[in-house]
Design an enzyme around this catalytic site. Structure first.
Site, short mmCIF file in Angstrom:
data_model
loop_
_atom_site.label_atom_id
_atom_site.label_comp_id
_atom_site.label_asym_id
_atom_site.label_seq_id
_atom_site.Cartn_x
_atom_site.Cartn_y
_atom_site.Cartn_z
N GLY D 16 -28.05 -19.57 -4.55
CA GLY D 16 -27.65 -18.19 -4.09
C GLY D 16 -26.34 -17.79 -4.54
O GLY D 16 -25.50 -18.41 -5.40
N THR D 17 -25.94 -16.48 -4.09
CA THR D 17 -24.56 -16.04 -4.70
C THR D 17 -23.47 -16.89 -4.17
O THR D 17 -22.62 -17.19 -5.15
CB THR D 17 -24.32 -14.69 -4.04
OG1 THR D 17 -25.44 -13.80 -4.29
CG2 THR D 17 -23.15 -13.99 -4.43
N VAL D 18 -23.19 -17.53 -2.96
CA VAL D 18 -22.25 -18.30 -2.74
C VAL D 18 -22.28 -19.64 -3.30
O VAL D 18 -21.32 -20.17 -3.78
CB VAL D 18 -22.39 -18.53 -1.23
CG1 VAL D 18 -21.28 -19.43 -0.61
CG2 VAL D 18 -22.09 -17.24 -0.33
N SER D 40 -34.40 -23.62 -1.97
CA SER D 40 -35.68 -23.99 -1.47
C SER D 40 -36.86 -24.54 -2.15
O SER D 40 -36.54 -24.98 -3.13
CB SER D 40 -36.06 -22.38 -1.51
OG SER D 40 -36.32 -22.09 -2.88
N LEU D 87 -26.21 -21.66 2.54
CA LEU D 87 -27.29 -21.15 2.72
C LEU D 87 -27.54 -19.98 3.73
O LEU D 87 -26.31 -19.60 4.28
CB LEU D 87 -28.04 -22.21 3.68
CG LEU D 87 -28.41 -23.76 3.46
CD1 LEU D 87 -28.82 -24.46 4.39
CD2 LEU D 87 -29.50 -23.48 2.20
N ASP D 88 -28.52 -18.98 3.64
CA ASP D 88 -28.41 -17.77 4.15
C ASP D 88 -28.75 -18.12 5.68
O ASP D 88 -29.22 -19.28 6.02
CB ASP D 88 -29.96 -17.08 3.87
CG ASP D 88 -29.60 -16.44 2.51
OD1 ASP D 88 -28.60 -16.17 2.23
OD2 ASP D 88 -30.82 -16.00 1.92
N CYS D 156 -16.29 -12.84 5.66
CA CYS D 156 -15.16 -12.60 4.58
C CYS D 156 -14.36 -11.52 4.97
O CYS D 156 -13.24 -11.77 4.75
CB CYS D 156 -16.24 -12.11 3.36
SG CYS D 156 -17.32 -11.06 3.64
N HIS D 258 -12.81 -7.23 -0.65
CA HIS D 258 -12.58 -6.17 0.46
C HIS D 258 -11.29 -5.60 0.65
O HIS D 258 -10.24 -6.27 0.54
CB HIS D 258 -13.15 -6.96 1.49
CG HIS D 258 -14.50 -7.62 1.75
ND1 HIS D 258 -15.34 -7.13 0.66
CD2 HIS D 258 -15.04 -8.38 2.48
CE1 HIS D 258 -16.64 -7.67 1.10
NE2 HIS D 258 -16.34 -8.52 2.21
N ASN D 345 -13.82 -11.32 -1.53
CA ASN D 345 -14.73 -11.71 -0.50
C ASN D 345 -15.34 -13.20 -1.10
O ASN D 345 -16.21 -13.89 -0.08
CB ASN D 345 -15.55 -10.71 -0.05
CG ASN D 345 -16.26 -10.32 -1.39
OD1 ASN D 345 -15.64 -9.57 -2.25
ND2 ASN D 345 -17.49 -10.13 -1.57
#
Lengths: 369, 369, 369, 369
Positions: D16-18, D40, D87-88, D156, D258, D345
């Site tokens: 993922g992005t993070v 996943s 994780l989401d 964030c 941000h 962020n």
């Protein structure tokens, strides 16, 4: 390069977009040290940090913050072995001529002398051999020069495409036809450059003079240097194998990085396959790298296999923008092969090219280090 | 059209991007009245205003706000004389077939049946004559149909270019070569479509399947309908004068409006001059206009003289996006002529084309009004 | 307004951004007819279409294309009953004064006279009563005037918020505290205005002088007109119930439409609930509408219930940008109530306000029609 | 840290992005070495380079390209001393609990455990002292744990503001009121995240749950840890000096960074002057730096004097985004002081915070290295 000795360089147009890029790149250069900064009379006399409207994503290098900006007169740059010019075209003509006349070695981003028959137009990863015209440039000057000269680098959108095209000609022989559609970043227009109202949520399908530059410069760069019976040298403009070039130029809402869709036809029949083209591009090693230019990229041409690359936002800063990215190499139903090129217009498309040109000139002894 | 009588129409995929555009356009249509809205089972049963995530710059027409959305089953649309389909390709295949089998006249934006040899692929300002295949489509259906059929319209990026190309072929005879580079708006990908992280400050030089669509659809649309000795009709794919098409497709950060850079070579030697091309484009009057389709644009092709037009942000909403804009007509050093086309991908490139196709079908008696 | 009689109007700064907006709006006005266009000496003498760099999404109205642009001198506008000024601040001061001195009625978008104690600063949906200062403005002029005067409208970011704030004060009595953070569109800076390199993928948290304008203009507009014992009128700057205003202004990459996050504290305890605020906003009917100004919006304040509205791209063109949108009305843990306002900075935030001001002046007999 | 010994770390949500950001940052970390990647079941078993849709501007670190992705089960990560979770929220709850139960030290970006009374919510430049709750977290677990625990970092947009607010409270004592309006980058929403059609040329004045997070997390982070008579620890939520927080959150068309407009009121009367605030911010040195965390920024808070800074595009990558930038410190007519904060962020607002938290835990002996 002798260990430990650094070469003094001066930067003209130091407060402009290209000038800021020169400063960013040169502040960490292994050979060159920024010695003098030149700008308009309005800026002259001020410390650089207060003269400039700094627009880079990294802070002003601390070493240049307090450097007092000078007027762009040769006498203020006498102790510089190399002059990088990021001047605008309206100022570059006279100033660069004056610096050359004062026996200074000028590496220019401006367009003014690109068409001069005695000035080399060099994309350093393509045609460093064109430096061989310099003795003639010096000899024909009045009075003749011993150290002063002008070397130009190409328009940013030309630079992006001639690198892979040179790789193709090296591998497969001359090209006959070239059709290119550009999608050019706003930073190519300098600052303030493109008004936001003109480009947000928009495409401008026109950049003044750009198509003509690509169509002409490509021939000078990919062509050779010929010598007549009297020993006079001239650029052959790819005359042995005439190359027809058609460019369509667009400004797009992208900050940095020119994306160009290219279709080519080779003289050779049958033409190389897409896979052969990919391999030739990936294998291309320019002289600038072989000679050891410190600013030459480690990978000159990065060939992408993913179907949706290169993309400016993801690929423009790879290797600090010193190489180019090519992707989507495939057959063209009209010409032979089509592909996409991405080049960083402010790096290899501008300041980085000038810097490698100067490195080449040092390595070849054209500039006295 | 009989004065005062309106024709009931249904919209499939009514909550999607193309469906919303159908609703916006049809809510003020002189002939058609929105009678039924279809969407996924998830939306069925809800008033339209609560089923939809409305993304248009004008509010939901008040007449449809409370219309209860139906499932996309033919029995719920039996009282509609015309069905407009804005369904996604993964749903359109089966649903459109079922509607046709139920004797409904379907005008589809989906790609599913575009390559069907008995389904016309019609850009209404170009090839309305292809409606002549419909009796064969009905006769070959099992069981044969008397009223049901499918008409498709073209991919948005194809639509933009075939309009000026049809004008050129009408004036100067067949084209031989076509090279097009597209810069396509994000709305062409539907909603949610393109992720903002993928396209802000970026170009994506790839749209899956798009180049193949342009290269194939152009031939079907610009080609004719031929008939063999047994009276069987088929699309000739421009076979009398083979046309080679090469497309390079890019997604750009523009909301609406596809900009396309086109180069063409004519069969005719010498080719027409840029000025002749400009005049032919400006003079082009399609049958759809001559026949009196109310949604046909007043000016089919707007030819710009300014060097930097057309631009999507300035030109895409002219005439509600029903025409196309052409500019920068000039000689191409590689082929003959190059120019820039701008078309509104959500209007003439999608819903508007379906609507004019339906108007043509009414005027030609293919649909019983 | 007498049936069928139209009022001649002139537009100063006709080639600029605000001037183009005046032309677009006035070309279809029921009362006013564009009679004369003024611009800089550089443009004077040319047909409008060749003097202007037109940037609107609709074409130049054909009626003005061939109108010859005049210099901004009162003698060229003598036959205009109303003058709309879209001049830049550096030109507006002297020119507007000269027009007033020549007995012309000037409705100005420029900031120059907004702080003049005898010039009304009118947001037409808020404080048309301030027109009552005009006789004093004329009387104090040297020599006294009978027809000439200047009316200004407010800064675009002020206009957006004072409309809902006026509605709140009308329903719930005076406000005590106002904290606003703006996100302002690039069109607010005119053309060329904001450089694309400054705003793409960026926020600029500063707009020169803007915060001061909001903090000061809000008091003049929401305040009343007081009269001393000698009958001298003055603006009370909300003095009966002092109002403290704090603004933070940001430029954002949005083409049209200012979004503003507002928190307020009422004098009245307990304060109104969010639901009461929503109802008061939706119910607000300004005098301009009651009096019959043709350019006043049908819905002055559109109150959104959806959690993510208003949004500039979706809501800015509703009613041609003549109203404002408010959403997310909720409690503020620090002050009382917070909400979001969206206003079209080039419509109600600029040209539309001037036009409604002129309509009010006609209806109230301040301008001789 | 013992010279030369590296600590094995695992990354959950690695595709993922993070997760991508964790990999980019950790690939050059002086203490930590990436040992295991979890994602996943769909990705498990694949080499990382083929499992991930890499979206960073630097290429995938070569060391991880061929690492085979594992399922997110504790047994696959048993040899990792530290687990970073990107994780989401929908997956993080169960997986992080399972990892903790398996005696693993989890540093999480997810929101799931931020409100847990035994889980510290740590912005490493602000409240590392909250690590003191961990023994209680372990003791209350069933069965009690000796090594496993969860540490969360903040949302964030909260992170960006609490850093300067902590500096202000350290210098001037408690704050009473805080009003913040955010302009948040699209990368904060992950990938694909925000649809381009929703954010190009637009502002979305709503981010689900974000305002509540800022209003609540700020109190937990800026508050202390209190102990009752039985030795039970709890977070005091700034109870000694109640702090009221009001947030208004907006999504803006900015890729990273941000920007937040902040107004505060201090308990102390008179409040500090803008110049005192500037000095206190610039002087702020957090414990994380004093203790020697290698990822702590050299300058925690960069205070800008230029009127138009900070700006996301120019300032977000300074120090790799590990610090924050503050500018426009000035008086607020409603509260006391207002200023603008810019934080990256995806760096200090996400992965960098987790990493410094882990460094702190190592230095304080909470994690066995």
């Amino acid at each position: 390069m002798e260990e430990g000795r650094k070469i003094n360089v001066g930067i003209l147009g130091a407060t402009g977009t290209v000038g800021q890029r020169f400063i960013t790149l040169l502040s960490a250069h292994p050979w060159f040290v920024i010695h003098a900064l030149g700008a308009s009379p309005r800026s002259a006399g001020k410390p650089y940090a207060s003269a400039v409207n700094w627009k880079q994503a990294t802070p002003i290098p601390s070493a240049v913050k307090t450097v007092v900006v000078r007027e762009c007169k040769p006498e203020h740059f006498a102790d510089c072995a190399i002059i990088f010019s990021g001047l605008d075209a309206d100022a570059a003509g006279d100033i660069e001529a004056a610096f050359r006349a004062a026996e200074l070695a000028v590496f220019s981003n401006a367009k003014n002398y690109r068409r001069d028959p005695n000035v080399p137009l060099i994309v350093p990863l393509v045609n460093p051999g064109h430096l061989s015209i310099i003795p003639q440039q010096q000899a024909l000057h009045s009075p003749p020069l011993s150290k002063g000269f002008i070397v130009t680098n190409a328009n940013c959108s030309t630079t992006g495409i001639v690198i892979p095209l040179a790789a193709l000609e090296k591998a497969f022989g001359p090209l006959e036809l070239l059709l290119v559609t550009t999608m050019q970043a706003i930073s190519g227009a300098g600052y303030p450059g493109v008004a936001s109202l003109d480009i947000m949520d928009n495409i401008v399908p026109h950049i003044g003079g750009e198509e003509e530059k690509i169509e002409w410069e490509t021939l000078k760069i990919l062509g050779g240097v010929q010598e007549d019976d009297q020993g006079a040298k001239s650029f052959d403009m790819h005359a042995n194998h005439p190359l027809r070039v058609s460019a369509a130029c667009n400004r797009v809402p992208v900050i940095d990085g020119h994306t160009e869709c290219v279709s080519v036809r080779f003289a050779r029949r049958p033409p190389p396959s897409p896979q052969q083209v990919r391999e030739a591009l990936a294998a291309f090693t320019p002289d600038a790298k072989a000679l050891g230019c410190p600013s030459a990229p480690r990978h000159t041409i990065t060939v992408h296999e993913e179907p949706d690359r290169p993309q400016p936002r993801l690929d423009r800063y790879y290797q600090d923008g010193a190489g180019v990215s090519v992707g989507r190499v495939r057959q063209c139903p009209v010409l032979d092969i089509k592909f996409v090129v991405l080049s960083n217009n402010v790096s290899i498309g501008a300041a980085t090219s000038s810097i490698i040109n100067a490195e080449l000139a040092v390595l070849k002894g054209v500039v006295a280090a």
